[in-house]
Scaffold this motif. Sequence first.
Motif, PDB file in Angstrom:
ATOM      1  N   TRP A 149       3.969  15.121   2.483  1.00  6.96           N
ATOM      2  CA  TRP A 149       3.023  14.163   3.044  1.00  6.96           C
ATOM      3  C   TRP A 149       3.494  12.717   2.904  1.00  6.96           C
ATOM      4  O   TRP A 149       2.948  11.815   3.549  1.00  6.96           O
ATOM      5  N   TYR A 150       4.525  12.489   2.062  1.00  6.25           N
ATOM      6  CA  TYR A 150       4.977  11.117   1.817  1.00  6.25           C
ATOM      7  C   TYR A 150       6.117  10.701   2.746  1.00  6.25           C
ATOM      8  O   TYR A 150       6.567   9.565   2.695  1.00  6.25           O
ATOM      9  N   LEU A 195       0.826  -1.208   0.000  1.00  8.00           N
ATOM     10  CA  LEU A 195       0.000   0.000   0.000  1.00  8.00           C
ATOM     11  C   LEU A 195       0.862   1.260   0.000  1.00  8.00           C
ATOM     12  O   LEU A 195       0.546   2.240  -0.685  1.00  8.00           O
ATOM     13  N   MET A 196       1.965   1.220   0.743  1.00  3.89           N
ATOM     14  CA  MET A 196       2.846   2.388   0.770  1.00  3.89           C
ATOM     15  C   MET A 196       3.494   2.624  -0.595  1.00  3.89           C
ATOM     16  O   MET A 196       3.656   3.764  -1.026  1.00  3.89           O
ATOM     17  N   SER A 209      10.776  13.847  -2.325  1.00  5.11           N
ATOM     18  CA  SER A 209       9.463  13.377  -1.895  1.00  5.11           C
ATOM     19  C   SER A 209       8.590  14.543  -1.429  1.00  5.11           C
ATOM     20  O   SER A 209       9.079  15.466  -0.775  1.00  5.11           O
ATOM     21  N   LEU A 229       0.918   4.195  -2.829  1.00  2.96           N
ATOM     22  CA  LEU A 229       0.834   5.634  -2.531  1.00  2.96           C
ATOM     23  C   LEU A 229       1.953   6.390  -3.233  1.00  2.96           C
ATOM     24  O   LEU A 229       1.775   7.537  -3.651  1.00  2.96           O
ATOM     25  N   GLY A 230       3.106   5.736  -3.364  1.00  2.00           N
ATOM     26  CA  GLY A 230       4.228   6.371  -4.046  1.00  2.00           C
ATOM     27  C   GLY A 230       3.923   6.696  -5.494  1.00  2.00           C
ATOM     28  O   GLY A 230       4.457   7.662  -6.054  1.00  2.00           O
ATOM     29  N   PRO A 250       4.865   7.639   4.894  1.00  2.00           N
ATOM     30  CA  PRO A 250       4.905   6.361   4.168  1.00  2.00           C
ATOM     31  C   PRO A 250       6.318   5.837   3.928  1.00  2.00           C
ATOM     32  O   PRO A 250       6.549   4.627   3.997  1.00  2.00           O
ATOM     33  N   PHE A 252       1.183   7.858  -6.580  1.00  2.00           N
ATOM     34  CA  PHE A 252       0.532   9.174  -6.561  1.00  2.00           C
ATOM     35  C   PHE A 252       1.519  10.269  -6.172  1.00  2.00           C
ATOM     36  O   PHE A 252       1.473  11.385  -6.695  1.00  2.00           O
ATOM     37  N   ALA A 253       2.435   9.949  -5.268  1.00  2.00           N
ATOM     38  CA  ALA A 253       3.382  10.958  -4.786  1.00  2.00           C
ATOM     39  C   ALA A 253       4.322  11.433  -5.888  1.00  2.00           C
ATOM     40  O   ALA A 253       4.689  12.615  -5.936  1.00  2.00           O
TER      41      ALA A 253
END
Length: 514
Positions: A300-301, A185-186, A297, A189-190, A304, A192-193
């Motif tokens: 907000w990342y 999941l992390m 980064s 998320l990356g 994560p 999107f980051a």
Amino acid sequence: MSVPTTTPPPKVTEVEVHGVEPIPDAERTARPFDLFRLVFGGANTFATVVLGTFPILFGLGFWDGLLATVAGLLAGALILAPMAVFGPRTGTNNAVTSSAHLGVHGRVVGSFLSLLTAFAFFSISVWSSGDALVGGANRAVGLPQNDLTLAVAYGVFAALVLTVCIYGFRFMLLINKIAVVAATLMFVLGAFAFAGAFDAGYGGSLDPGTLGYWPAFVGAMLVVMSNPVSFGAFLGDWARYIPRETPSWQVMTAAFAAQVATIVPFLFGLVTATIVATEAPDFLADNNYVGGLLEVSPGWYFLPVCLIALIGGMSTGTTALYGTGLDFSSVFPRFSRVQATIFIGAIAIAFIFVGRFAFDVVTSISMFATLIVTCTAPWMVVMMIGWFVRRGWYDSDSLQVFNRRQTGGRYWYGHGWNWRGLVGWLVPAALALAFVNLPGQFVGPLGELANGVDLSIPIGIGLAALLYPALLFAFPEPRDAYGPEGSRIVPTAPAAEHPIVDERTGRPAASVTA
């Protein structure tokens, strides 16, 4: 014939009592999917992310780097998959099973290969995860990034890993059940980051036809390939809890699929390395990918990234250190699995601190791990060929002779050494080391013969696949080293009939076949 009753699995908070003795059939309650979780969880980590950056570090563009990554990953997964079949059949780890091929004493080769590999990867895991945790905390909340905070991070992280390993297989399985989902999941998320910053057209500094392109491509492919190959000596540590009647194709599929799934962290490393190379090239020039990742980064990342470092590092660390303790207890039977794990864990933790703060050996340990994998690949080939010619049949009593302080048995050969298997491993491993080409780290005496292309692992695997069967044909093993159906393809010599004897009393040992 009665079928053994399956007993409920122990609680995850119960300390595992089993060492390398065969796991009783009634306690083999794991499934191939559990093997998938452990292998994928152990590789779905920040350490794998770092390996994924190597195609970019070597100068390849994104698409060439992706091709090298996929090729290396598939090749490594195919080589690894057959190593999963031994555990369910013998109920013990792969190093002990190698007694059938290298001899009762020769099996220490597998034990020390796995011990050294685990030692190196445990260190890499703690270093990379600790650096990412402290770096992320520094950017997020201003935590000082110095030797003290790094030391605390390393110490806490290593202690957590050691605790999980002491509890054993079930606790590790729980950790990896969480790690597989959470780390993935992390990584998602990356996507999107970094979506806005990623450019698939990143070309690197080397194009096909450019001098140095093929050495970089093959080198990147072999770095990726080394990750799945590094699991070869450890699969039996976990697969031994799978019932013996489980079809071999199921456990091989689990091991293969687990490695293929690591395209997630590899791709994360590949993509983010292109961004770091574009937006913060000084970090890559200093071999500081972690610092570069934190630099590019979004704010907000940071959390994560820290979670990837923590969760993934726990997975890699536990899978490495658990196997180390288990193998050490098999080489020195006076140690229980727990005692061996604590002993080796303490040495490994001390090594981490000395290596990180007293010497500049982080890069050297990465090289060390690569060289160990180069030596491990031919050993894996010997194991696979041995399985094939033995029709997958092994004698449990004879496999455990070394651990029980006995002599004799089907795998005694010449005073506990089977020179066929040893030569079939040693010559290819030595030649493979001679062909290693790691620029700036280690170049073997034959490393430049292919214009800088590293041919170590292909040569090691290929020569072992030719030499070991040739030795079995030219110098047949005793008939009783094989099962009731005899050998497959290769000839056999008359049975040696070495009785199993207790070396302390000199009396015949009672059979305790599991």
